[in-house]
Design a protein around this motif. Structure first.
Motif, PDB file in Angstrom:
ATOM      1  N   GLY A 183       1.493 -12.698  12.684  1.00 12.97           N
ATOM      2  CA  GLY A 183       1.499 -11.267  12.354  1.00 12.97           C
ATOM      3  C   GLY A 183       2.281 -10.921  11.202  1.00 12.97           C
ATOM      4  O   GLY A 183       2.031 -10.402  10.067  1.00 12.97           O
ATOM      5  N   ILE A 184       3.608 -11.265  11.244  1.00 11.99           N
ATOM      6  CA  ILE A 184       4.691 -10.906  10.348  1.00 11.99           C
ATOM      7  C   ILE A 184       4.560 -11.438   9.240  1.00 11.99           C
ATOM      8  O   ILE A 184       4.663 -10.948   7.898  1.00 11.99           O
ATOM      9  N   VAL A 185       4.311 -12.775   9.118  1.00 13.85           N
ATOM     10  CA  VAL A 185       4.144 -13.657   7.655  1.00 13.85           C
ATOM     11  C   VAL A 185       2.724 -13.110   7.067  1.00 13.85           C
ATOM     12  O   VAL A 185       2.789 -12.872   5.989  1.00 13.85           O
ATOM     13  N   GLY A 186       1.778 -12.896   8.106  1.00 15.60           N
ATOM     14  CA  GLY A 186       0.493 -12.390   7.219  1.00 15.60           C
ATOM     15  C   GLY A 186       0.627 -10.965   6.805  1.00 15.60           C
ATOM     16  O   GLY A 186       0.243 -10.805   5.676  1.00 15.60           O
ATOM     17  N   PHE A 187       1.416 -10.100   7.281  1.00 13.62           N
ATOM     18  CA  PHE A 187       1.628  -9.013   6.646  1.00 13.62           C
ATOM     19  C   PHE A 187       2.520  -8.971   5.483  1.00 13.62           C
ATOM     20  O   PHE A 187       2.172  -8.169   4.449  1.00 13.62           O
ATOM     21  N   ILE A 188       3.263  -9.833   5.404  1.00 19.85           N
ATOM     22  CA  ILE A 188       3.917 -10.076   3.907  1.00 19.85           C
ATOM     23  C   ILE A 188       2.920 -10.496   2.894  1.00 19.85           C
ATOM     24  O   ILE A 188       3.154  -9.925   1.744  1.00 19.85           O
ATOM     25  N   GLY A 189       2.015 -11.205   3.149  1.00 21.45           N
ATOM     26  CA  GLY A 189       1.016 -11.731   2.402  1.00 21.45           C
ATOM     27  C   GLY A 189       0.182 -10.437   1.940  1.00 21.45           C
ATOM     28  O   GLY A 189      -0.421 -10.325   0.941  1.00 21.45           O
ATOM     29  N   ILE A 190      -0.098  -9.545   3.057  1.00 23.33           N
ATOM     30  CA  ILE A 190      -0.786  -8.311   2.723  1.00 23.33           C
ATOM     31  C   ILE A 190      -0.226  -7.540   1.514  1.00 23.33           C
ATOM     32  O   ILE A 190      -0.676  -6.876   0.471  1.00 23.33           O
ATOM     33  N   LEU A 191       1.104  -7.381   1.678  1.00 27.30           N
ATOM     34  CA  LEU A 191       2.119  -6.731   0.753  1.00 27.30           C
ATOM     35  C   LEU A 191       1.998  -7.319  -0.563  1.00 27.30           C
ATOM     36  O   LEU A 191       1.850  -6.768  -1.631  1.00 27.30           O
ATOM     37  N   VAL A 192       2.046  -8.903  -0.587  1.00 31.82           N
ATOM     38  CA  VAL A 192       1.725  -9.607  -1.872  1.00 31.82           C
ATOM     39  C   VAL A 192       0.548  -9.145  -2.521  1.00 31.82           C
ATOM     40  O   VAL A 192       0.613  -8.867  -3.730  1.00 31.82           O
ATOM     41  N   VAL A 193      -0.532  -9.111  -1.731  1.00 25.85           N
ATOM     42  CA  VAL A 193      -1.729  -9.011  -2.445  1.00 25.85           C
ATOM     43  C   VAL A 193      -2.010  -7.482  -2.851  1.00 25.85           C
ATOM     44  O   VAL A 193      -2.512  -7.216  -4.032  1.00 25.85           O
ATOM     45  N   ALA A 194      -1.553  -6.670  -2.204  1.00 19.66           N
ATOM     46  CA  ALA A 194      -1.821  -5.085  -2.570  1.00 19.66           C
ATOM     47  C   ALA A 194      -0.680  -4.658  -3.302  1.00 19.66           C
ATOM     48  O   ALA A 194      -0.937  -3.751  -4.163  1.00 19.66           O
ATOM     49  N   ARG A 195       0.524  -5.311  -3.175  1.00 18.26           N
ATOM     50  CA  ARG A 195       1.611  -4.655  -3.903  1.00 18.26           C
ATOM     51  C   ARG A 195       1.519  -2.917  -3.971  1.00 18.26           C
ATOM     52  O   ARG A 195       1.563  -2.331  -4.976  1.00 18.26           O
ATOM     53  N   PRO A 196       1.788  -2.489  -2.732  1.00 20.42           N
ATOM     54  CA  PRO A 196       1.724  -1.131  -2.647  1.00 20.42           C
ATOM     55  C   PRO A 196       2.765  -0.239  -3.213  1.00 20.42           C
ATOM     56  O   PRO A 196       4.095  -0.405  -3.337  1.00 20.42           O
ATOM     57  N   SER A 197       2.182   0.549  -4.219  1.00 22.68           N
ATOM     58  CA  SER A 197       2.907   1.604  -5.091  1.00 22.68           C
ATOM     59  C   SER A 197       2.190   2.780  -5.435  1.00 22.68           C
ATOM     60  O   SER A 197       0.878   2.394  -5.371  1.00 22.68           O
ATOM     61  N   PRO A 198       2.555   3.715  -5.675  1.00 24.85           N
ATOM     62  CA  PRO A 198       1.731   4.773  -6.535  1.00 24.85           C
ATOM     63  C   PRO A 198       0.725   4.558  -7.446  1.00 24.85           C
ATOM     64  O   PRO A 198      -0.202   4.976  -7.686  1.00 24.85           O
ATOM     65  N   GLU A 199       1.159   3.328  -8.229  1.00 25.47           N
ATOM     66  CA  GLU A 199       0.366   3.043  -9.324  1.00 25.47           C
ATOM     67  C   GLU A 199      -1.006   1.904  -8.971  1.00 25.47           C
ATOM     68  O   GLU A 199      -1.783   1.916  -9.496  1.00 25.47           O
ATOM     69  N   THR A 200      -0.405   1.199  -7.871  1.00 27.61           N
ATOM     70  CA  THR A 200      -1.516   0.089  -7.487  1.00 27.61           C
ATOM     71  C   THR A 200      -2.274   0.382  -6.282  1.00 27.61           C
ATOM     72  O   THR A 200      -3.336  -0.310  -6.353  1.00 27.61           O
ATOM     73  N   ILE A 201      -1.865   1.130  -5.420  1.00 23.72           N
ATOM     74  CA  ILE A 201      -2.830   1.655  -4.250  1.00 23.72           C
ATOM     75  C   ILE A 201      -3.883   2.327  -4.826  1.00 23.72           C
ATOM     76  O   ILE A 201      -3.543   3.425  -5.500  1.00 23.72           O
ATOM     77  N   ASN A 202      -5.000   1.926  -4.549  1.00 24.11           N
ATOM     78  CA  ASN A 202      -6.173   2.711  -4.706  1.00 24.11           C
ATOM     79  C   ASN A 202      -7.295   2.611  -3.301  1.00 24.11           C
ATOM     80  O   ASN A 202      -7.077   1.881  -2.598  1.00 24.11           O
ATOM     81  N   ILE A 203      -8.394   3.268  -3.596  1.00 23.04           N
ATOM     82  CA  ILE A 203      -9.431   3.333  -2.505  1.00 23.04           C
ATOM     83  C   ILE A 203      -9.995   2.096  -2.208  1.00 23.04           C
ATOM     84  O   ILE A 203     -10.455   1.748  -1.050  1.00 23.04           O
ATOM     85  N   GLY A 204     -10.309   1.058  -3.299  1.00 23.34           N
ATOM     86  CA  GLY A 204     -10.697  -0.027  -3.132  1.00 23.34           C
ATOM     87  C   GLY A 204      -9.837  -0.979  -2.262  1.00 23.34           C
ATOM     88  O   GLY A 204     -10.395  -1.693  -1.392  1.00 23.34           O
ATOM     89  N   ILE A 205      -8.517  -0.927  -2.374  1.00 25.73           N
ATOM     90  CA  ILE A 205      -7.722  -1.824  -1.559  1.00 25.73           C
ATOM     91  C   ILE A 205      -7.684  -1.205  -0.269  1.00 25.73           C
ATOM     92  O   ILE A 205      -7.650  -1.985   0.881  1.00 25.73           O
ATOM     93  N   ILE A 206      -7.502   0.134   0.322  1.00 27.11           N
ATOM     94  CA  ILE A 206      -7.588   0.570   1.231  1.00 27.11           C
ATOM     95  C   ILE A 206      -8.964   0.375   2.208  1.00 27.11           C
ATOM     96  O   ILE A 206      -8.922   0.111   3.287  1.00 27.11           O
ATOM     97  N   THR A 207     -10.096   0.279   1.392  1.00 32.61           N
ATOM     98  CA  THR A 207     -11.138   0.083   2.100  1.00 32.61           C
ATOM     99  C   THR A 207     -11.445  -1.218   2.461  1.00 32.61           C
ATOM    100  O   THR A 207     -12.080  -1.555   3.626  1.00 32.61           O
ATOM    101  N   ALA A 208     -10.985  -2.273   1.762  1.00 26.92           N
ATOM    102  CA  ALA A 208     -11.137  -3.564   1.999  1.00 26.92           C
ATOM    103  C   ALA A 208     -10.111  -4.040   3.012  1.00 26.92           C
ATOM    104  O   ALA A 208     -10.196  -4.683   4.080  1.00 26.92           O
ATOM    105  N   ALA A 209      -8.999  -3.392   3.307  1.00 29.60           N
ATOM    106  CA  ALA A 209      -8.066  -3.617   4.378  1.00 29.60           C
ATOM    107  C   ALA A 209      -8.575  -3.062   5.697  1.00 29.60           C
ATOM    108  O   ALA A 209      -8.738  -3.613   6.675  1.00 29.60           O
ATOM    109  N   LEU A 210      -9.391  -1.755   5.635  1.00 29.14           N
ATOM    110  CA  LEU A 210      -9.799  -1.288   6.700  1.00 29.14           C
ATOM    111  C   LEU A 210     -10.917  -2.058   6.942  1.00 29.14           C
ATOM    112  O   LEU A 210     -11.445  -2.226   8.343  1.00 29.14           O
ATOM    113  N   ALA A 211     -11.732  -2.692   6.221  1.00 25.95           N
ATOM    114  CA  ALA A 211     -13.027  -3.520   6.549  1.00 25.95           C
ATOM    115  C   ALA A 211     -12.506  -4.826   7.254  1.00 25.95           C
ATOM    116  O   ALA A 211     -13.208  -5.014   8.333  1.00 25.95           O
ATOM    117  N   ALA A 212     -11.179  -5.343   7.009  1.00 24.44           N
ATOM    118  CA  ALA A 212     -10.802  -6.538   7.747  1.00 24.44           C
ATOM    119  C   ALA A 212     -10.448  -5.870   9.297  1.00 24.44           C
ATOM    120  O   ALA A 212     -10.710  -6.755  10.158  1.00 24.44           O
TER     121      ALA A 212
END
Length: 285
Positions: A127-156
């Protein structure tokens, strides 16, 4: 032909189906909203399932004793699938698929709550390693986080809930019942949500083939995946399924001019590694 080779062939069918559904979903998104897509997909799927069960004389296997659990399962799947269809229209397909691969990691968390399964050390590590992978994919920041990433993550998460409820159902229910309620309940949900505003758009002549493809590919993908898992262990099947990511990345580049993002591929590889580690440990235990 060995079982492993046969499993690989089934997985080729699953990968082709998942990829086709993503492309078809994007093509009809310009004409139908996600609720309408789910409505027509479920109606066509329900007709296919009932037709097959009738021809094979297995309609009698459908039981209503776990109706409440079927409803909960399909609310979760309906929600996840709607979010997924929306996500594929607003962010690159590869990014959607990468975040979708986090579903097994959410299953680890949800299984402890819903099924009472033990949260072991190797599951925590995965779970911890997978969460690191999520951070690499999403690269969360005010510039990169958008509704598409949020909905894809919630879909999972929605798909993970579906998997957990499916595990619970398969203890007592037949695959016939699961497929019957999968399409039937979601057709009702699709009708309710698509018709909430009193306006349900019908697909045009150009869109009907895409809608039929979505319905057929959705059923075929899970049928192929199930058969592959019957023939070969998950440690063989899951790495094959992971090839969906580079394939959809190439499809996105060729059809929609989406750039190949190395960080998405890196993050997805980390997520895959976490999933594979967990499956390998579970198999050894």
């Amino acid at each position: 032909m060995s079982n492993t080779v046969r499993a690989c062939l089934w997985m080729i069918g699953a990968i082709a189906s998942f990829t086709s559904m993503a492309v078809a979903g994007r093509e009809v998104s310009f004409e139908l909203d996600t609720f309408e897509i789910m409505l027509f997909r479920s109606l066509i799927g329900f007709a296919i399932v009932v037709g097959i069960l009738t021809v094979t004389d297995r309609l009698k296997d459908v039981q209503f004793r776990k109706l409440d659990l079927h409803v909960f399962r399909n609310i979760a799947h309906f929600t996840g699938q709607n979010l997924w269809f929306y996500a594929i229209t607003v962010i690159p397909l590869a990014q959607v698929f990468a975040l979708e691969f986090t579903s097994p990691l959410w299953v680890i968390v949800l299984s402890t709550v819903i099924l009472g399964e033990k949260l072991t050390q190797h599951r925590i590590i995965a779970g911890i390693v997978g969460f690191i992978g999520i951070l690499v994919v999403a690269r969360p920041s005010p510039e990169t986080i958008n509704i598409g990433i949020i909905t894809a993550a919630l879909a999972a998460i929605g798909f993970a809930l579906t998997i957990v409820f499916t595990r619970k159902l398969t203890r007592t229910e037949s695959i016939s019942s699961i497929l019957f309620f999968l399409t039937g309940v979601q057709a009702i949900l699709g009708l309710a949500f698509a018709g909430f505003d009193g306006d349900i758009a019908l697909p045009s002549g150009e869109s009907w083939p895409w809608v039929v493809l979505i319905a057929a590919a959705g059923l075929l993908a899970h049928y192929c995946l199930t058969n592959a898992l019957k023939l070969a262990p998950a440690t063989v099947v899951i790495p094959i399924d992971f090839t969906r990511l580079p394939i959809i990345a190439i499809v996105g580049m060729l059809l929609y001019k989406e750039p190949l993002d190395p960080m998405v591929l890196l993050g997805a590889t980390i997520i895959f590694g976490a999933n594979y580690y967990n499956i390998w440990r579970e198999t050894r235990l």
